[in-house]
Structures are given as structure tokens and as C-alpha cells.
Design a protein around this motif. Structure first.
Motif, PDB file in Angstrom:
ATOM      1  N   LEU A   1     -49.594  21.100  55.694  1.00  0.00           N
ATOM      2  CA  LEU A   1     -49.040  20.927  54.355  1.00  0.00           C
ATOM      3  C   LEU A   1     -47.811  20.010  54.355  1.00  0.00           C
ATOM      4  CD1 LEU A   1     -49.071  21.736  51.341  1.00  0.00           C
ATOM      5  CD2 LEU A   1     -47.712  23.740  51.970  1.00  0.00           C
TER       6      LEU A   1
ATOM      7  N   THR B   1     -54.825  18.561  57.750  1.00  0.00           N
ATOM      8  CA  THR B   1     -53.444  18.152  57.980  1.00  0.00           C
ATOM      9  C   THR B   1     -52.545  19.297  57.540  1.00  0.00           C
ATOM     10  OG1 THR B   1     -53.315  17.103  55.798  1.00  0.00           O
ATOM     11  CG2 THR B   1     -53.828  15.663  57.663  1.00  0.00           C
TER      12      THR B   1
ATOM     13  N   GLY C   1     -53.033  11.471  56.923  1.00  0.00           N
ATOM     14  CA  GLY C   1     -54.486  11.653  56.860  1.00  0.00           C
ATOM     15  C   GLY C   1     -55.230  10.352  57.096  1.00  0.00           C
TER      16      GLY C   1
ATOM     17  N   ARG D   1     -48.841  16.169  54.133  1.00  0.00           N
ATOM     18  CA  ARG D   1     -49.773  15.651  53.131  1.00  0.00           C
ATOM     19  C   ARG D   1     -49.062  14.698  52.190  1.00  0.00           C
ATOM     20  NH1 ARG D   1     -52.334  21.281  52.106  1.00  0.00           N
ATOM     21  NH2 ARG D   1     -52.948  21.655  54.244  1.00  0.00           N
TER      22      ARG D   1
END
Length: 149
Positions: A83, A81, A91, A86
Motif C-alpha cells: 500500500l 505492491t 507497479g 501504490r
């Protein structure tokens, strides 16, 4: 954020999609994780490529590898994923979509991953269980995990 999921075989990827995939993989695996490794490994051509776009940008990616290419079982690899997403739940959403794609594309079957050790608990949420001891892959601790069909 609105999401668009695209899953394609390698030969059906546009040049722009391939560039976006390689850019994200390079950004995360090589630059962010400071890991010099050969990402382009001649496996991509045998895979389905899962792409998740958010607001027109590639924010998550994985490759779905048929049984017998890397492992005896089918596998998911290069799971990433961006940055910027996140910690937002992307996710989890991505893994749900990937597992659905795997079943649709390859049928119900065992699925193996080589996971970075820090992500073990994340993958356990999706039914993966540890199936190896810790091993070093390109300077990063990994474990093999399997999910029964």
C-alpha cells in the motif's frame, strides 16, 4: 528509494524471504481486500518468486508460474505492491522487471494472467489483452488476459 530485485525458485528462498512473501500476500489479499481464500495452494513450490525490496522492505511481489501448472501458458500470479508504494510508479517498474525475468527464465512465450477487473487498463499497457468474460474469484471480479510472445 533504492530498489533491490531478487527472483528465486521456491527451494532457494530463505525462511525470512518466504515469511515476508506470505506476510505481504496475507496483508494485501486477505486483510486489505477483505477476502477469505486459501492463499497457500501448493503452486508456490513450482514457481519462481519475484521480490522487489525498497529500503530493505518487501514492497512488491509476484510468482512466475511455468506453463502447464495453472494454465496451458506460463503465467504471473499473486501480483502485489505494498500500500505504501501504490501510485509511485513501482507497479510499472515491477511489471517491466517481471516480464524481463519471465523471458530470461522461461523464454519468449505467451503469458496469461487472471487479473482483477479494475486492473485491466494497467495490464493492457504491457501487451495483455482480455481473453475471457468477467468471472467471480473469491468474491472479486476477475478476467483472464493473455500476452502473446
Amino acid at each position: 528509494m533504492s530498489y533491490i530485485k531478487i527472483t528465486k525458485r521456491f527451494q532457494d528462498l530463505s525462511l525470512e524471504q518466504l515469511y515476508q512473501i506470505l506476510h505481504l500476500r496475507n496483508e494485501v489479499f486477505i486483510v486489505e481486500q477483505n477476502c477469505a481464500f486459501q492463499d497457500i495452494d501448493h503452486i508456490d513450490q513450482q514457481c519462481h518468486h519475484f521480490m522487489l525490496y525498497g529500503d530493505g522492505k518487501l514492497i512488491a511481489y509476484a510468482r512466475i508460474v511455468p506453463a502447464g501448472v495453472v494454465y496451458e501458458e506460463a503465467s504471473i500470479g499473486r501480483i502485489i505492491t505494498h500500500l505504501s508504494v501504490r501510485g509511485t510508479g513501482v507497479g510499472i517498474r515491477m511489471m517491466d522487471m517481471i516480464l524481463s525475468d519471465v523471458e530470461e527464465l522461461l523464454g519468449a512465450q505467451p503469458l496469461r494472467i487472471g487479473a482483477q477487473v479494475w486492473a485491466q487498463k494497467f495490464y493492457e499497457k504491457f501487451g495483455f489483452v482480455k481473453s475471457s468474460e468477467i468471472y467471480d474469484e473469491d468474491g472479486i471480479d476477475h478476467i483472464k488476459m493473455i500476452r502473446k510472445s
